[in-house]
Design an enzyme around this catalytic site. Sequence first.
Site, PDB file in Angstrom:
ATOM      1  N   ARG A  36       0.815  -1.220   0.000  1.00  0.00           N
ATOM      2  CA  ARG A  36       0.000   0.000   0.000  1.00  0.00           C
ATOM      3  C   ARG A  36       0.845   1.265   0.000  1.00  0.00           C
ATOM      4  NH1 ARG A  36      -5.139  -1.747   3.836  1.00  0.00           N
ATOM      5  NH2 ARG A  36      -6.402  -2.450   2.076  1.00  0.00           N
ATOM      6  N   LEU A  60      -4.623   3.651  10.635  1.00  0.00           N
ATOM      7  CA  LEU A  60      -3.968   2.349  10.733  1.00  0.00           C
ATOM      8  C   LEU A  60      -4.723   1.538  11.774  1.00  0.00           C
ATOM      9  CD1 LEU A  60      -1.666   0.328  10.144  1.00  0.00           C
ATOM     10  CD2 LEU A  60      -0.284   1.496  11.836  1.00  0.00           C
ATOM     11  N   GLY A  61      -5.270   0.401  11.340  1.00  0.00           N
ATOM     12  CA  GLY A  61      -5.975  -0.499  12.256  1.00  0.00           C
ATOM     13  C   GLY A  61      -7.233   0.133  12.840  1.00  0.00           C
ATOM     14  N   ARG A  62      -7.648  -0.388  13.972  1.00  0.00           N
ATOM     15  CA  ARG A  62      -8.866   0.090  14.622  1.00  0.00           C
ATOM     16  C   ARG A  62      -8.602   0.526  16.058  1.00  0.00           C
ATOM     17  NH1 ARG A  62     -13.186  -1.724  11.522  1.00  0.00           N
ATOM     18  NH2 ARG A  62     -12.634  -3.350  10.029  1.00  0.00           N
ATOM     19  N   LYS A 198     -18.713 -14.394   4.227  1.00  0.00           N
ATOM     20  CA  LYS A 198     -20.057 -13.851   4.472  1.00  0.00           C
ATOM     21  C   LYS A 198     -20.868 -13.590   3.215  1.00  0.00           C
ATOM     22  CE  LYS A 198     -18.852 -11.312   8.638  1.00  0.00           C
ATOM     23  NZ  LYS A 198     -18.509  -9.937   8.967  1.00  0.00           N
ATOM     24  N   LYS A 202     -21.174 -10.036   0.018  1.00  0.00           N
ATOM     25  CA  LYS A 202     -21.022 -10.221  -1.430  1.00  0.00           C
ATOM     26  C   LYS A 202     -22.331 -10.272  -2.210  1.00  0.00           C
ATOM     27  CE  LYS A 202     -16.780 -11.011  -0.114  1.00  0.00           C
ATOM     28  NZ  LYS A 202     -15.656 -11.923  -0.120  1.00  0.00           N
ATOM     29  N   GLY A 303     -18.202 -27.957   5.651  1.00  0.00           N
ATOM     30  CA  GLY A 303     -17.430 -27.749   4.422  1.00  0.00           C
ATOM     31  C   GLY A 303     -16.437 -26.610   4.609  1.00  0.00           C
ATOM     32  N   ASN A 327     -12.878 -12.210  -5.956  1.00  0.00           N
ATOM     33  CA  ASN A 327     -12.838 -11.754  -4.568  1.00  0.00           C
ATOM     34  C   ASN A 327     -13.239 -12.885  -3.642  1.00  0.00           C
ATOM     35  OD1 ASN A 327     -14.468 -10.931  -2.125  1.00  0.00           O
ATOM     36  ND2 ASN A 327     -13.334  -9.062  -2.536  1.00  0.00           N
ATOM     37  N   GLY A 360      -9.707  -7.624  -2.325  1.00  0.00           N
ATOM     38  CA  GLY A 360      -9.925  -8.299  -1.048  1.00  0.00           C
ATOM     39  C   GLY A 360      -8.636  -8.722  -0.391  1.00  0.00           C
ATOM     40  N   GLY A 361      -8.504  -8.382   0.897  1.00  0.00           N
ATOM     41  CA  GLY A 361      -7.266  -8.630   1.639  1.00  0.00           C
ATOM     42  C   GLY A 361      -6.848 -10.085   1.620  1.00  0.00           C
ATOM     43  N   GLY A 384     -12.927  -3.590   0.420  1.00  0.00           N
ATOM     44  CA  GLY A 384     -14.270  -3.089   0.723  1.00  0.00           C
ATOM     45  C   GLY A 384     -14.728  -2.069  -0.301  1.00  0.00           C
ATOM     46  N   ILE A 590     -36.482   7.163 -25.935  1.00  0.00           N
ATOM     47  CA  ILE A 590     -37.404   8.064 -25.253  1.00  0.00           C
ATOM     48  C   ILE A 590     -38.839   7.665 -25.577  1.00  0.00           C
ATOM     49  CG2 ILE A 590     -38.089  10.473 -24.904  1.00  0.00           C
ATOM     50  CD1 ILE A 590     -35.189  11.239 -25.675  1.00  0.00           C
TER      51      ILE A 590
HETATM   52  P1  ADP Z   1     -11.382 -11.072   1.201  1.00  0.00           P
HETATM   53  O1  ADP Z   1     -10.569 -10.489   2.325  1.00  0.00           O
HETATM   54  O2  ADP Z   1     -10.505 -11.598   0.109  1.00  0.00           O
HETATM   55  O3  ADP Z   1     -12.426 -10.130   0.716  1.00  0.00           O
HETATM   56  P2  ADP Z   1     -13.210 -12.356   2.914  1.00  0.00           P
HETATM   57  O4  ADP Z   1     -12.750 -11.450   4.004  1.00  0.00           O
HETATM   58  O5  ADP Z   1     -14.551 -12.167   2.374  1.00  0.00           O
HETATM   59  O6  ADP Z   1     -12.149 -12.334   1.729  1.00  0.00           O
HETATM   60  O7  ADP Z   1     -13.169 -13.865   3.430  1.00  0.00           O
HETATM   61  C1  ADP Z   1     -11.998 -14.485   3.823  1.00  0.00           C
HETATM   62  C2  ADP Z   1     -12.251 -15.479   4.908  1.00  0.00           C
HETATM   63  O8  ADP Z   1     -13.258 -16.396   4.578  1.00  0.00           O
HETATM   64  C3  ADP Z   1     -10.996 -16.271   5.144  1.00  0.00           C
HETATM   65  O9  ADP Z   1     -10.437 -15.896   6.369  1.00  0.00           O
HETATM   66  C4  ADP Z   1     -11.460 -17.711   5.115  1.00  0.00           C
HETATM   67  O10 ADP Z   1     -10.935 -18.464   6.178  1.00  0.00           O
HETATM   68  C5  ADP Z   1     -12.960 -17.611   5.240  1.00  0.00           C
HETATM   69  N1  ADP Z   1     -13.610 -18.767   4.627  1.00  0.00           N
HETATM   70  C6  ADP Z   1     -13.512 -19.177   3.356  1.00  0.00           C
HETATM   71  N2  ADP Z   1     -14.213 -20.318   3.142  1.00  0.00           N
HETATM   72  C7  ADP Z   1     -14.768 -20.669   4.323  1.00  0.00           C
HETATM   73  C8  ADP Z   1     -15.589 -21.738   4.760  1.00  0.00           C
HETATM   74  N3  ADP Z   1     -15.960 -22.693   3.921  1.00  0.00           N
HETATM   75  N4  ADP Z   1     -15.972 -21.739   6.037  1.00  0.00           N
HETATM   76  C9  ADP Z   1     -15.584 -20.773   6.873  1.00  0.00           C
HETATM   77  N5  ADP Z   1     -14.811 -19.743   6.530  1.00  0.00           N
HETATM   78  C10 ADP Z   1     -14.404 -19.673   5.265  1.00  0.00           C
HETATM   79 MG    MG Z   2     -11.227  -9.937   4.378  1.00  0.00          MG
END
Ligand code: ADP
Ligand code: MG
Length: 669
Positions: A36, A60-62, A198, A202, A303, A327, A360-361, A384, A590
């Site tokens: 960065r 930096l950070g939170r 999550k 997305k 899974g 992502n 994405g991080g 983000g 139109i």
């Molecule tokens: P990014 O930082 O690339 O945007 P996210 O922050 O959305 O990605 O998600 C990354 C996290 O999702 C990782 O830490 C990973 O461990 C978790 N993850 C991926 N697949 C699974 C899964 N099947 N179950 C639980 N966590 C998951």
């Molecule tokens: Mg992330």
Amino acid sequence: MRKKSVRDVEVEGKRVLMRVDFNVPLENGTVADDTRIRAVLPTLNYLRERGAKVVLMSHLGRPKGQRKPELSLAPVAQRLGELLGVSVAFVQDCIGPEVAAAVERLDPGEVLLLENTRFHPEEEKNCPTFARKLAAVADLYVNDAFGAAHRAHASTVGLTDYLSPCVAGFLIEKELEVLRRLLTLPERPFVVVLGGAKVSDKIGVVENLLNLADKILLGGGLAYTFLKAQGKCIGQSLLDEEHLEAVQEVMAKAQEKGVELLLPVDVMAAQVPEGTRIPQDPEPEGMPHQIVDAAHIPDHWQGLDIGPQTRQQFREAVQGAKTIFWNGPMGVFEWPTFAAGTNAVAKALADSGAKVVVGGGESVAALQQAGVADKMYHICTGGGASLEFLEGRTLPGVEALDNVRPAVAAGNWKMHKTSGEARAFVQVLAPQLTDLKEVEVVLCAPFTALTALAEAVQGTPLKVGAQDLFWQESGAYTGEISPSMLKDAGCTHVIIGHSERRGRFGSYEEFADWNLLEVFGDNDWTVNAKVKAALAAGLRPIVCVGEMLAERERGETDDLIRLQLRRALHGLDAEEAAEVIIAYEPVWAIGTGKVCDAEEANRVIGVIRRTLAELYDQGTAETMRILYGGSIKPENIAGLMAQPEIDGGLVGGASLDPESFRQIIRACE
Ligand code: ADP
Ligand code: MG
């Protein structure tokens, strides 16, 4: 509207306050990854070479509004100094007398870094007093913190009220250009790969990209909610019940649109010991794991990665793609047993031959782990921010920057409103626009209401325009109105060659398509005569161009618009042309039920701007305002204004009501 960039402003000897994203990982008090920091070097070097005194600030950070020594930016000043090869001064606060004194000591070309802005709680609250203190030490503001552009904080948004000009750095420009490309004319096939934990992060992106992508591949934790929505057994896998319905709708919409939505067919599942935090805890030793069918994940199994068959399918799905956006990891890649899916996808993307954009991080960390980061076309420095942009939302940190040209909101009232109605309209609208910045607002009324309207707008930011004129100054022209008569009535602007007044005298089909409106008989040459006459009288022309359905269907759009422009501006020099406002009317869209979306409007307006650059020069083309004149409403104006080429609107029906026109004007600011 394009935002101003560092290129558009004079910086020599100026104190430049620059917001950067130095939110970097630290290990043992040193910078662990300087990606960065490197990302803003182009802007930083540009400013230094031109003799600016550069003051940098970042979060930096939170730290949550508290001074946390472990989140100090001091190690970043050190690293930045190494990268620049000069020493970078550092102060232990971001506001106050110490900062002012340090800025005072700067020579042109020197760099100062301020302490973490989030040590003050006012930063994230976007507190105006704090924003003013930040702004106090500088002459102008540069934002190059793409990673923080989706946050409306004091250092990204608030201080733009207290500093002028406010412009974008090269990193923000580059990131926006790449992402915008994904939303406008991506090279096809366009494949989107999403993973991560999550659904809520997305789902907005999936919804928006359904309109653009050819295929969407879903892996990671979020895929299980999709599997569940299909009635599959997902055991203990991540489930977001709240979004089950939204996920179902997305799948239905994908089918309707013919977008291929790929889900895992097999997964690597595990029996995760109770209380284990994923992925923060290390991978539990001896944890039972196995590949299972994605439709039948046993109870108590979870899974954690895509299986080998899915890996193969995903690899095949990205082969031959021209554009890919990725992502989110495909699994818990932090745990070695569950990293195979993410690694395989990263390698498949690298081998695909497509232009791959990654945001994405964790995704970037996964790329590095797989050793293919350098094969990517672009890696976003803000996960983000990139997701919010791809959801179709605007970024507050970008919106707050100056527009490169003043925007225009022109209302075309057509054959509506008497003098009394025009006055009443101004009485409602004007008091709500007292703090209006940098928008040229024009009300184009029927001839009979012009004088009353011109009186009513005195002392307000509103301007008055006519909807047509005749090009002779006086003479035997029964029923016509001359340019100086419009001046006399109080006009400053005039619409010329509106589609409702033009005729093309082509085939019968075109004539029928044109709906008998060509009785008014304006054509490219009368438009040219009117433009010249308006300019000679000191009126600003709003010249309309656009194509009909038959012309569009024959693929003639771009050529026709170039021709209309060349003729409308024939004989004008660059200085005269710079006075003219152009409005693009997609006549075919139109009242036909067909839509000209923001991307297509932006594309055609881009063609117009390139034509102006060919007819005159780049500088003239950059100063001329080009409006969209389709069906503008409060609902679609923000999306239109987010397009770089669109400088405002020529608004029909929605300009008749003061409230809806007010909303449109505000969106143009
Ligand atoms: P990014 O930082 O690339 O945007 P996210 O922050 O959305 O990605 O998600 C990354 C996290 O999702 C990782 O830490 C990973 O461990 C978790 N993850 C991926 N697949 C699974 C899964 N099947 N179950 C639980 N966590 C998951
Ligand atoms: Mg992330």
